[in-house]
Design an enzyme around this catalytic site. Structure first.
Site, PDB file in Angstrom:
ATOM      1  N   LYS A  52       3.387  42.048  29.007  1.00  0.00           N
ATOM      2  CA  LYS A  52       5.051  41.469  29.107  1.00  0.00           C
ATOM      3  C   LYS A  52       5.167  41.364  27.487  1.00  0.00           C
ATOM      4  O   LYS A  52       5.129  40.100  26.375  1.00  0.00           O
ATOM      5  CB  LYS A  52       5.384  40.491  29.013  1.00  0.00           C
ATOM      6  CG  LYS A  52       4.886  39.460  30.996  1.00  0.00           C
ATOM      7  CD  LYS A  52       4.956  38.325  31.671  1.00  0.00           C
ATOM      8  CE  LYS A  52       4.425  38.272  31.973  1.00  0.00           C
ATOM      9  NZ  LYS A  52       3.369  37.540  32.096  1.00  0.00           N
TER      10      LYS A  52
ATOM     11  N   GLY B 252      -4.305  31.890  30.218  1.00  0.00           N
ATOM     12  CA  GLY B 252      -5.312  32.928  31.042  1.00  0.00           C
ATOM     13  C   GLY B 252      -6.086  33.707  30.895  1.00  0.00           C
ATOM     14  O   GLY B 252      -7.671  33.325  30.659  1.00  0.00           O
TER      15      GLY B 252
ATOM     16  N   GLY C 185       1.387  29.599  27.424  1.00  0.00           N
ATOM     17  CA  GLY C 185       2.699  29.326  27.481  1.00  0.00           C
ATOM     18  C   GLY C 185       3.121  28.626  26.205  1.00  0.00           C
ATOM     19  O   GLY C 185       3.851  28.604  25.450  1.00  0.00           O
TER      20      GLY C 185
ATOM     21  N   ARG D  19      -9.515  21.531  34.229  1.00  0.00           N
ATOM     22  CA  ARG D  19      -8.248  20.282  33.897  1.00  0.00           C
ATOM     23  C   ARG D  19      -8.308  19.377  33.367  1.00  0.00           C
ATOM     24  O   ARG D  19      -7.954  18.398  33.161  1.00  0.00           O
ATOM     25  CB  ARG D  19      -7.146  21.012  34.571  1.00  0.00           C
ATOM     26  CG  ARG D  19      -5.890  22.052  33.415  1.00  0.00           C
ATOM     27  CD  ARG D  19      -4.870  22.619  34.495  1.00  0.00           C
ATOM     28  NE  ARG D  19      -4.644  23.877  33.490  1.00  0.00           N
ATOM     29  CZ  ARG D  19      -3.607  25.280  34.169  1.00  0.00           C
ATOM     30  NH1 ARG D  19      -3.757  24.763  35.027  1.00  0.00           N
ATOM     31  NH2 ARG D  19      -3.297  25.399  33.473  1.00  0.00           N
TER      32      ARG D  19
HETATM   33  P1  AMP Z   1       0.338  38.853  29.662  1.00  0.00           P
HETATM   34  O1  AMP Z   1       1.057  38.046  30.768  1.00  0.00           O
HETATM   35  O2  AMP Z   1       1.826  39.547  29.093  1.00  0.00           O
HETATM   36  O3  AMP Z   1      -0.297  38.687  28.763  1.00  0.00           O
HETATM   37  O4  AMP Z   1       0.167  40.405  30.578  1.00  0.00           O
HETATM   38  C1  AMP Z   1      -0.928  40.569  31.272  1.00  0.00           C
HETATM   39  C2  AMP Z   1      -1.345  41.129  32.069  1.00  0.00           C
HETATM   40  O5  AMP Z   1      -0.880  42.969  31.804  1.00  0.00           O
HETATM   41  C3  AMP Z   1      -2.972  41.644  32.844  1.00  0.00           C
HETATM   42  O6  AMP Z   1      -2.493  40.947  33.729  1.00  0.00           O
HETATM   43  C4  AMP Z   1      -2.973  43.123  32.366  1.00  0.00           C
HETATM   44  O7  AMP Z   1      -3.783  43.414  33.745  1.00  0.00           O
HETATM   45  C5  AMP Z   1      -1.645  43.774  32.032  1.00  0.00           C
HETATM   46  N1  AMP Z   1      -2.566  44.758  30.922  1.00  0.00           N
HETATM   47  C6  AMP Z   1      -3.051  45.023  30.156  1.00  0.00           C
HETATM   48  N2  AMP Z   1      -2.902  46.386  29.526  1.00  0.00           N
HETATM   49  C7  AMP Z   1      -2.239  46.734  30.596  1.00  0.00           C
HETATM   50  C8  AMP Z   1      -1.273  48.198  30.353  1.00  0.00           C
HETATM   51  N3  AMP Z   1      -2.242  48.773  29.107  1.00  0.00           N
HETATM   52  N4  AMP Z   1      -1.175  48.444  31.543  1.00  0.00           N
HETATM   53  C9  AMP Z   1      -0.261  47.654  32.355  1.00  0.00           C
HETATM   54  N5  AMP Z   1      -0.866  46.833  32.295  1.00  0.00           N
HETATM   55  C10 AMP Z   1      -1.643  45.766  31.810  1.00  0.00           C
END
Ligand code: AMP
Length: 434
Positions: free
Chosen positions: A197, A350, A373, A37
């Site tokens: 999410k 990230g 974000g 950064r």
């Molecule tokens: P996000 O912040 O929504 O992009 O989520 C990122 C997180 O999603 C990471 O920490 C991953 O470990 C989690 N993730 C990805 N695939 C899965 C899954 N099949 N089950 C649970 N968590 C997941």
């Protein structure tokens, strides 16, 4: 098109520069563990200093609750002093006595880095008085903190109302790239969305239906869609409240001729752990006591086919629990495939960025965004407050008629900011890489 620093006359002026210097710190030593950064901000810093600005840099670091020296920006000031030839001074406060004295003593080309903005709770509250105090330090304001442009804070929004303003090089590049993707992508446009999410990604999917040709969905959020299709997802992550919406989105994509592609197979595990033995399942046929942890080999192959033929690729979110080595294959293979493609590729978030860096193909990617974000917000079709508040190119305060003598030129002479040099160039489609 927003006014950039090239349209500002900064010589001898005190410029308040908002950067995203929220660098990761080593928990044990407190040292900077990744200075990306800082390095990304150098072109704007150097341009302003070389053009005779007295540069007042401000940023947040971490999520402190009040003053907490663990999150002091002193460590960043030390790093800047090591990198730059210019004199760098650290102010022990943001708008207090120390900041005022150090700013007053500045010469052209020198830098004062203010202490962490979030040590003052008025920053995130966009407090009017705090905005005024920040603005009183400077003549001009520049925002180059794309990572916080979706926040309506004092340093990203309120202060911009009080000073002639512009965006820095980094912010300008981020906005241009995302706008070009949304307005004139090279076809076929393939969006890949993963992560856990689903509520964060649904608005993005909604906005991309009609813009993208194909939407590939993986990661934890895919199981909500699979359940919506009547599949068995075992104990996988599912957002029950979003099942109806997921079904509607699949229908909407169909109506708009957008290919909505879900995983066709998965790697499952009995426990959410790297020690759990992976087992392959066809999509929608996951055993009751298993959870989906990664996309399977057939899905990797299928997604790679779309990636190979794409003109534009946008990727946000890992395709599995990539933190566990046994379930990182999907994310890593897709990162590599994106690196190898000739398409214009954009990586936001990230996790996806670090997967691409780990794959060794980061240099082959067209753009790795500095704001997960903020880039998601733009992909949702939202206008970022930190960008919105910046004046348009050629739309200067100096163009207003002088209140004293009713003369436009009079204002122009005194104006800290120059008028636009050129009419904004017509946006071109992002170029494919060589
Ligand atoms: P996000 O912040 O929504 O992009 O989520 C990122 C997180 O999603 C990471 O920490 C991953 O470990 C989690 N993730 C990805 N695939 C899965 C899954 N099949 N089950 C649970 N968590 C997941």
């Amino acid at each position: 098109m927003k006014r950039t620093i090239k349209e500002l006359d900064v010589k001898g002026k005190k410029v308040l520069l908002r950067l995203d210097l929220n660098v990761p710190l080593n928990k044990q030593t407190g040292e900077i563990s990744d200075d990306t950064r800082i390095l990304e901000s150098l072109s704007t810093i150097n341009y302003l200093c070389e053009n005779g600005a007295k540069l007042i840099i401000c940023s947040h670091l971490g999520r402190p609750e009040g003053v907490d020296k663990k999150y002091s920006l002193k460590v960043v000031a030390d790093r800047l002093a090591m990198i730059l030839k210019n004199k760098v001074t650290f102010a022990e406060d943001t708008v207090g006595k120390d900041a005022k004295e150090k700013v007053k003593a500045m010469e052209e080309g020198e830098i004062v880095l203010l202490e962490n903005l979030r040590f003052d709770e008025r920053e995130e509250a966009n407090d009017e008085k705090f905005c005024k105090e920040l603005a009183s330090l400077a003549d001009l304001y520049v925002n180059d903190a794309f990572g916080t442009a979706h926040r309506k804070h004092a340093s990203t929004y309120g202060v911009a109302k009080l000073l002639p303003n512009a965006v820095g090089f980094l912010m300008n590049k981020e906005i241009k790239v995302i706008n070009q993707i949304l307005e004139a992508p090279q076809k076929p446009f393939v969006a890949i969305l993963g992560g856990a999410k689903i509520k964060d990604k649904i608005p993005v999917i909604e906005n991309l239906i009609g813009k993208a040709d194909t939407i590939l969905v993986g990661g934890g959020m895919a199981y909500t869609f699979q359940k919506a299709m009547g599949g068995n997802v075992g104990t996988s992550l599912v957002d029950e409240e979003k099942i109806t919406l997921a079904k509607e989105l699949i229908e909407k994509a169909k109506k708009n001729n957008v290919e909505f592609v879900l995983p066709i197979d998965n790697l499952g595990a009995k426990e959410f752990s790297n020690d759990s033995k992976p087992k392959k399942f066809l999509a929608g046929q996951i055993a009751d006591d298993y959870m989906g942890m990664d996309i399977g080999p057939k899905t990797i192959k299928l997604f790679k086919k779309y990636i190979k033929n794409a003109g534009t690729i946008v990727w946000n979110g890992p395709l599995g629990v990539f933190e566990f080595k046994k379930f990182a294959k999907g994310t890593n293979k897709i990162a590599k495939a994106i690196g190898k493609t000739k398409a214009f590729s954009f990586i936001g978030g990230g996790d996806s960025a670090s997967a691409v860096i780990k794959s060794g193909y980061a240099k082959e990617v067209s753009h790795i965004s500095t704001g997960g974000g903020a880039s998601l917000s733009m992909l949702e079709g939202k206008v970022l407050p930190g960008v919105d508040i910046i004046e348009e190119l050629g739309e200067g305060k100096e163009e207003k008629t002088c209140e004293k003598c009713a003369d436009k030129k009079c204002c122009a002479k005194k104006a800290p900011a120059k008028t636009a040099k050129k009419a904004p160039a017509k946006k071109a489609a992002p170029k494919a890489k060589k």
